[in-house]
Each structure stands twice: as structure tokens, then as C-alpha cells.
Design a protein around this motif. Structure first.
Motif, mmCIF file in Angstrom:
data_model
loop_
_atom_site.group_PDB
_atom_site.id
_atom_site.type_symbol
_atom_site.label_atom_id
_atom_site.label_comp_id
_atom_site.label_asym_id
_atom_site.label_seq_id
_atom_site.Cartn_x
_atom_site.Cartn_y
_atom_site.Cartn_z
ATOM 1 N N VAL A 233 0.841 -1.196 0.000
ATOM 2 C CA VAL A 233 0.000 0.000 0.000
ATOM 3 C C VAL A 233 0.879 1.250 0.000
ATOM 4 C CG1 VAL A 233 -1.678 1.334 1.345
ATOM 5 C CG2 VAL A 233 -1.973 -1.137 1.086
ATOM 6 N N ASP A 234 1.881 1.255 0.859
ATOM 7 C CA ASP A 234 2.756 2.427 0.970
ATOM 8 C C ASP A 234 3.502 2.717 -0.337
ATOM 9 O OD1 ASP A 234 1.956 2.679 3.588
ATOM 10 O OD2 ASP A 234 3.734 1.717 4.445
ATOM 11 N N MET A 235 3.870 1.652 -1.041
ATOM 12 C CA MET A 235 4.560 1.833 -2.319
ATOM 13 C C MET A 235 3.621 2.334 -3.408
ATOM 14 S SD MET A 235 6.845 -1.654 -2.632
ATOM 15 C CE MET A 235 6.262 -1.762 -4.329
ATOM 16 N N THR A 236 2.368 1.867 -3.343
ATOM 17 C CA THR A 236 1.465 2.052 -4.474
ATOM 18 C C THR A 236 0.741 3.391 -4.469
ATOM 19 O OG1 THR A 236 1.148 -0.346 -4.454
ATOM 20 C CG2 THR A 236 -0.394 0.934 -5.763
ATOM 21 N N VAL A 237 0.438 3.925 -3.285
ATOM 22 C CA VAL A 237 -0.337 5.165 -3.227
ATOM 23 C C VAL A 237 0.320 6.292 -4.034
ATOM 24 C CG1 VAL A 237 -1.227 6.967 -1.693
ATOM 25 C CG2 VAL A 237 -1.512 4.558 -1.082
ATOM 26 N N PRO A 238 1.611 6.549 -3.839
ATOM 27 C CA PRO A 238 2.227 7.617 -4.640
ATOM 28 C C PRO A 238 2.216 7.320 -6.146
ATOM 29 C CG PRO A 238 3.753 6.817 -2.931
ATOM 30 C CD PRO A 238 2.561 5.942 -2.876
ATOM 31 N N GLN A 239 2.291 6.027 -6.496
ATOM 32 C CA GLN A 239 2.235 5.662 -7.925
ATOM 33 C C GLN A 239 0.856 5.982 -8.498
ATOM 34 O OE1 GLN A 239 3.294 1.513 -7.720
ATOM 35 N NE2 GLN A 239 5.498 1.918 -7.490
ATOM 36 N N ALA A 240 -0.188 5.750 -7.701
ATOM 37 C CA ALA A 240 -1.557 6.052 -8.148
ATOM 38 C C ALA A 240 -1.727 7.560 -8.334
ATOM 39 C CB ALA A 240 -2.566 5.520 -7.132
ATOM 40 N N GLU A 241 -1.154 8.323 -7.408
ATOM 41 C CA GLU A 241 -1.256 9.782 -7.504
ATOM 42 C C GLU A 241 -0.584 10.279 -8.777
ATOM 43 O OE1 GLU A 241 0.429 11.064 -3.793
ATOM 44 O OE2 GLU A 241 -1.407 10.539 -2.681
ATOM 45 N N LYS A 242 0.594 9.749 -9.040
ATOM 46 C CA LYS A 242 1.349 10.150 -10.235
ATOM 47 C C LYS A 242 0.557 9.805 -11.501
ATOM 48 C CE LYS A 242 5.506 11.847 -11.085
ATOM 49 N NZ LYS A 242 5.776 13.195 -10.573
ATOM 50 N N LEU A 243 -0.098 8.670 -11.433
ATOM 51 C CA LEU A 243 -0.867 8.201 -12.586
ATOM 52 C C LEU A 243 -2.150 9.011 -12.758
ATOM 53 C CD1 LEU A 243 -0.568 5.875 -14.604
ATOM 54 C CD2 LEU A 243 -1.781 4.401 -12.992
ATOM 55 N N GLY A 244 -2.694 9.509 -11.650
ATOM 56 C CA GLY A 244 -3.939 10.278 -11.717
ATOM 57 C C GLY A 244 -5.180 9.411 -11.570
ATOM 58 N N VAL A 245 -5.042 8.235 -10.939
ATOM 59 C CA VAL A 245 -6.222 7.409 -10.651
ATOM 60 C C VAL A 245 -6.492 7.440 -9.150
ATOM 61 C CG1 VAL A 245 -5.938 5.838 -12.595
ATOM 62 C CG2 VAL A 245 -4.916 5.256 -10.387
ATOM 63 N N THR A 246 -7.752 7.131 -8.794
ATOM 64 C CA THR A 246 -8.149 7.088 -7.397
ATOM 65 C C THR A 246 -8.255 5.640 -6.962
ATOM 66 O OG1 THR A 246 -9.457 9.066 -7.819
ATOM 67 C CG2 THR A 246 -9.897 7.886 -5.759
ATOM 68 N N LEU A 247 -7.557 5.290 -5.889
ATOM 69 C CA LEU A 247 -7.699 3.924 -5.367
ATOM 70 C C LEU A 247 -9.048 3.839 -4.645
ATOM 71 C CD1 LEU A 247 -4.024 3.433 -4.120
ATOM 72 C CD2 LEU A 247 -5.083 2.496 -6.185
ATOM 73 N N PRO A 248 -9.798 2.774 -4.896
ATOM 74 C CA PRO A 248 -11.198 2.710 -4.456
ATOM 75 C C PRO A 248 -11.337 2.367 -2.975
ATOM 76 C CG PRO A 248 -10.610 0.681 -5.562
ATOM 77 C CD PRO A 248 -9.395 1.558 -5.639
ATOM 78 N N ASP A 249 -10.766 3.201 -2.137
ATOM 79 C CA ASP A 249 -10.841 2.958 -0.698
ATOM 80 C C ASP A 249 -10.974 4.296 0.025
ATOM 81 O OD1 ASP A 249 -10.558 2.345 1.954
ATOM 82 O OD2 ASP A 249 -8.581 1.395 1.756
ATOM 83 N N PRO A 250 -12.185 4.628 0.482
ATOM 84 C CA PRO A 250 -12.382 5.906 1.180
ATOM 85 C C PRO A 250 -11.594 5.963 2.488
ATOM 86 C CG PRO A 250 -14.421 4.575 1.183
ATOM 87 C CD PRO A 250 -13.428 3.842 0.342
ATOM 88 N N GLY A 251 -11.212 4.814 3.000
ATOM 89 C CA GLY A 251 -10.470 4.784 4.260
ATOM 90 C C GLY A 251 -8.970 4.997 4.103
ATOM 91 N N LEU A 252 -8.528 5.204 2.863
ATOM 92 C CA LEU A 252 -7.096 5.330 2.618
ATOM 93 C C LEU A 252 -6.615 6.726 3.003
ATOM 94 C CD1 LEU A 252 -4.859 3.539 1.256
ATOM 95 C CD2 LEU A 252 -5.391 4.730 -0.858
ATOM 96 N N SER A 253 -5.713 6.823 3.967
ATOM 97 C CA SER A 253 -5.183 8.148 4.333
ATOM 98 C C SER A 253 -3.817 8.008 4.986
ATOM 99 C CB SER A 253 -6.147 8.856 5.286
ATOM 100 O OG SER A 253 -6.215 8.140 6.501
ATOM 101 N N TRP A 254 -3.024 9.050 4.869
ATOM 102 C CA TRP A 254 -1.681 9.055 5.439
ATOM 103 C C TRP A 254 -1.768 9.167 6.952
ATOM 104 C CZ3 TRP A 254 2.979 7.598 4.608
ATOM 105 C CH2 TRP A 254 4.051 8.113 5.352
#
Lengths: 319, 114
Positions: A233-254
Motif C-alpha cells: 500500500v505504501d509503495m502504491t499510493v504515490p504511484q496512483a497519484e502520479k498516474l492520476g487514478v483514485t484507489l477505491p478505498d475511502p479509508g485510505l489516508s496518510w
């Protein structure tokens, strides 16, 4: 020259080898349970590589360009290769290839449940490379230090190749995200469908994973399921941001305090259902593997006949 | 069971369990020379109907990214290997011969080029 060692001596040697962080090699004495666990793990991994050819192989004939087609064929061929490296490692433990194949196509041994989800668009090819292969890399890099030598060596080779898989997937997605609104929607849709199943790839939560302690003591496993899931998860979140997609988890937060991302609860009921055979594609995947095996029978027979004939001619020529 | 499998297992990695015979295609061990100047190194095994097929499969399986300039394949059952049970006595002859190593010899520091 042969001396028969006492059982205590043998198990002492095994334990000391593990303590020193050395590898167990095929002809070493090992506890029966270690051998059985290792065979099961390697076989399941090999089966996953083989079944894993199907979801993406589905798109080879419909690749959008020759470049993408060549890349996809190379990737699917790698999956076959990974399966072969792993079957080879399992055979060093006394497993038999034909028996392993039989267990896969009769449903007696499992493969990763991620491959029981369908691939609905070409964006899935990219998302599988990014998320599914990304999760696989997280799982597999520590396995390069597995206590069983042939498995660890196969994993080194596999990890090198997985890097190409993940990068081609991410590059494919970057390209689509620079395209039309419809293409961006395809990427988002594929991400939505594969995010949660990717998190399930790390297996059940630690408190429901009864074999973890023994596997870690034996150096078969190096990190717990939850540790690896968090790392992914920690590796992927920044990759998703760079890509411009939203990971489908409203509970996802730093979580600044932990220095890691918090994320929502995985639907373990779905995981269990898919593992038990009730995923969207379980029956289709096994049926395809069975027909490939049956359709290849004449090729195997012809090759055997050719080899026998060549051997006969060689022995006649030598006589 | 194949008679050549004296212990029921053969090959450097103990592969070629007796059941492999039943499947019809013998197991081959694969050795690759990564580049000129290096030895062939064992990389794994595969099943093939004969040695020629083993070579072709070894190329497809183990050299998809230019990992080799030369391949050897050998039927696993043709390999004779030391067994772990006789490990200590088998390798004992070299265990007590420290005088075979250059570090065994005390030479004064001021002797040049030694």
C-alpha cells in the motif's frame, strides 16, 4: 564410505544450517513437514504462474499495436517460464511434474485467487502489470532469501523479470491516461476492480494465518502477510497519484504518526469464496488448462515417438 | 523404476524421482556459459523427449534475455553425485591439510613480491 547418521544428528545439522542463515539444498536431510510445506508452496506458486498466463493471454489477439502485442507475448511467455523454473525447483524435493500438473487440473492444488478475476479491457493488462505484478514483487523479493536453495535461486531469476512486467504495465497506463476521457475511464475502472483483489494476494490477516509462525521459523517466509500488504500500500499510493487514478478505498489516508498509510478493511468473505472456487472465472481457468493439456497430448506423443525413433537409428548406426 | 536410479533419486539436485520415468520424458539438467571466459554453471532442469529437444527448451527457458552463449544439457540420471550422508568423511581428506594454503607459511614482511 557411506555412514548412516543418527536422526538427532541430522535434525541438528538442519537446525544449525538455518540458524547460520545458510541454505538447505535438495539432498540435505530435512523434516518431512518442511519438505511437504515447501513442495506445496512452490507448486502453488508454479500453478499461479501457469494459470496467470490466461487473463492476459486473453488480449494477445486484440492488442492495440504491434509494439503492445510483442510486449504482451513476451510477458505471457515469461509467466510460462516462471512456472517452469518453479516446477523444476519442486522436483528437486522429489515432487513429480506429471503429478503436479494432474493436481492442478483436477483442482486438488490451488493457485493464486487473483487469476480468477476476468480481464474486461486492455487497461486490465496495464493494471495487472502495475498492481498484480507489483504485489507479486512485494511478496517475492523476500523469497529470494528463502531457506530452500533452489526456490531462492528461482525467485532471483523471476524477480528480475517481474520488474519488466510491472514497468510495462505502468507505462501502458501512463499512455492511456494521456489519451481520451474514455481511456482514462478504462484505467480507473480496471483499478477499481483489481485494487482489493491485489491486497488479498498477501493472504489472510496475520491473526488468521496459523502457519506463519512455523514458516518464519523455517525461513520459508520472511515477513508476515500484513507487513507485506502494508508495504505494498505504501509503495502504491504515490504511484496512483502520479498516474492520476483514485484507489477505491475511502479509508485510505496518510497516518503521520505511523509514517504509513491507513487503509480500509479487506472483504475476507470474498477472498474465502474465491479460494473455495466461487470466483468469477475459477471454472473457466481450470477448463482452459485441462483443454490445453488434452490438446497438447498428440504433440507430446509425437515428440516421444520421434525421440524413440532417433534413438533406435543411433543405436543401429553405432552397431 | 528406472534401474539407473540406484537410490531412487539422481541428479545433482536429487531430481528425477522415479515417477518422472512414468511421465515418459526424462529430466535434463541445464548448464549455461553466461559469456566467454566463464564456466558453464548449473541453472535448473527441464523435461524433454530427447537431448536435442532439451537444448531447444533450455534456450527458450533459460536464455530469453541473452543470459547465455553456450548451453549444456545432461540427463539427470547420468550424473553421479556425492551424497550428504557421506559428506564429512568424503570431504575429510582436504579438511586437515592446511599446508595446501599459502597462509600456512610465515614469511617475514620485508621479503618482497611474496
Amino acid at each position: 564410505m557411506t555412514t548412516v547418521s543418527a536422526p538427532e544428528e541430522l535434525s541438528g545439522h538442519f537446525d544449525r544450517t538455518l540458524e547460520r542463515g545458510r541454505r538447505i539444498e535438495p539432498r540435505d536431510w530435512m523434516p518431512d513437514a518442511y519438505r511437504a510445506t515447501m513442495i506445496r508452496q512452490i507448486a502453488q506458486h508454479a500453478h499461479s504462474e501457469i494459470i496467470g498466463m490466461q487473463p492476459e493471454g486473453n488480449w494477445i489477439t486484440r492488442a492495440p499495436s504491434l509494439r503492445r502485442k510483442a510486449i504482451l507475448i513476451a510477458k505471457v511467455q515469461d509467466e510460462a517460464g516462471h512456472g517452469m523454473y518453479l516446477y523444476s525447483a519442486a522436483e528437486t524435493l522429489g515432487a513429480d511434474r506429471a503429478d503436479l500438473t494432474g493436481k492442478l487440473i483436477s483442482g486438488r492444488q490451488k493457485y493464486s485467487s487473483i487469476f480468477n478475476y476476468p480481464t474486461l479491457s486492455y487497461a486490465d493488462v496495464g493494471v495487472i502489470g502495475w498492481l498484480v505484478d507489483g504485489a507479486a514483487i512485494c511478496n517475492q523479493v523476500p523469497l529470494c532469501r528463502s531457506s530452500y536453495g533452489p526456490y531462492a535461486r528461482a525467485m532471483v531469476r523471476i524477480c528480475k523479470e517481474e520488474s519488466f512486467h510491472q514497468r510495462q504495465g505502468y507505462e501502458l497506463l501512463l499512455t492511456m491516461m494521456r489519451g481520451t476521457a474514455a481511456q482514462r475511464a478504462m484505467v480507473q475502472d480496471a483499478t477499481n476492480r483489481f485494487w482489493w483483489p491485489s491486497l488479498m494476494m498477501f493472504g489472510p490477516p496475520d491473526d488468521q494465518s496459523p502457519n506463519t509462525a512455523q514458516s518464519m521459523a523455517w525461513g520459508i517466509k520472511r515477513h508476515t502477510n500484513d507487513e507485506l500488504r502494508q508495504r505494498f500500500v505504501d509503495m502504491t499510493v504515490p504511484q496512483a497519484e502520479k498516474l492520476g487514478v483514485t484507489l477505491p478505498d475511502p479509508g485510505l489516508s496518510w497516518n503521520a504518526e505511523r509514517g504509513r498509510y491507513d487503509f480500509g478493511a479487506v472483504d475476507w468473505a470474498e477472498f474465502t469464496a474465491v479460494v473455495k472456487g466461487n470466483g468469477p472465472c475459477n471454472a473457466q481457468r481450470i477448463a482452459r488448462r485441462q483443454s490445453a493439456h488434452a490438446d497438447g497430448a498428440w504433440v507430446r506423443e509425437a515428440a516421444s515417438a520421434h525421440a524413440a525413433k532417433a534413438a533406435r537409428r543411433a543405436s543401429v548406426g553405432a552397431a | 523404476m528406472d534401474e539407473s536410479h540406484g537410490t531412487g533419486r539422481a541428479g545433482p539436485d536429487g531430481g528425477a524421482a522415479p515417477d518422472a520415468v512414468r511421465s515418459g520424458w526424462p529430466l535434463y539438467e541445464v548448464f549455461l556459459r553466461g559469456k566467454r571466459g566463464l564456466n558453464h554453471v548449473h541453472v535448473g532442469s527441464l523435461h524433454a523427449a530427447d537431448a536435442q529437444m532439451a537444448l531447444h527448451h533450455a534456450r527458450d527457458l533459460y536464455t530469453r534475455r541473452n543470459e547465455g552463449v553456450s548451453i549444456w544439457v545432461v540427463a539427470s540420471r547420468d550424473i553421479t553425485a556425492s551424497s550428504p550422508d557421506e559428506k564429512d568423511p568424503f570431504f575429510a581428506p582436504s579438511g586437515d591439510k592446511v599446508y595446501r594454503h599459502p597462509t600456512f607459511y610465515e614469511i617475514p614482511d620485508d621479503v618482497p613480491h611474496m
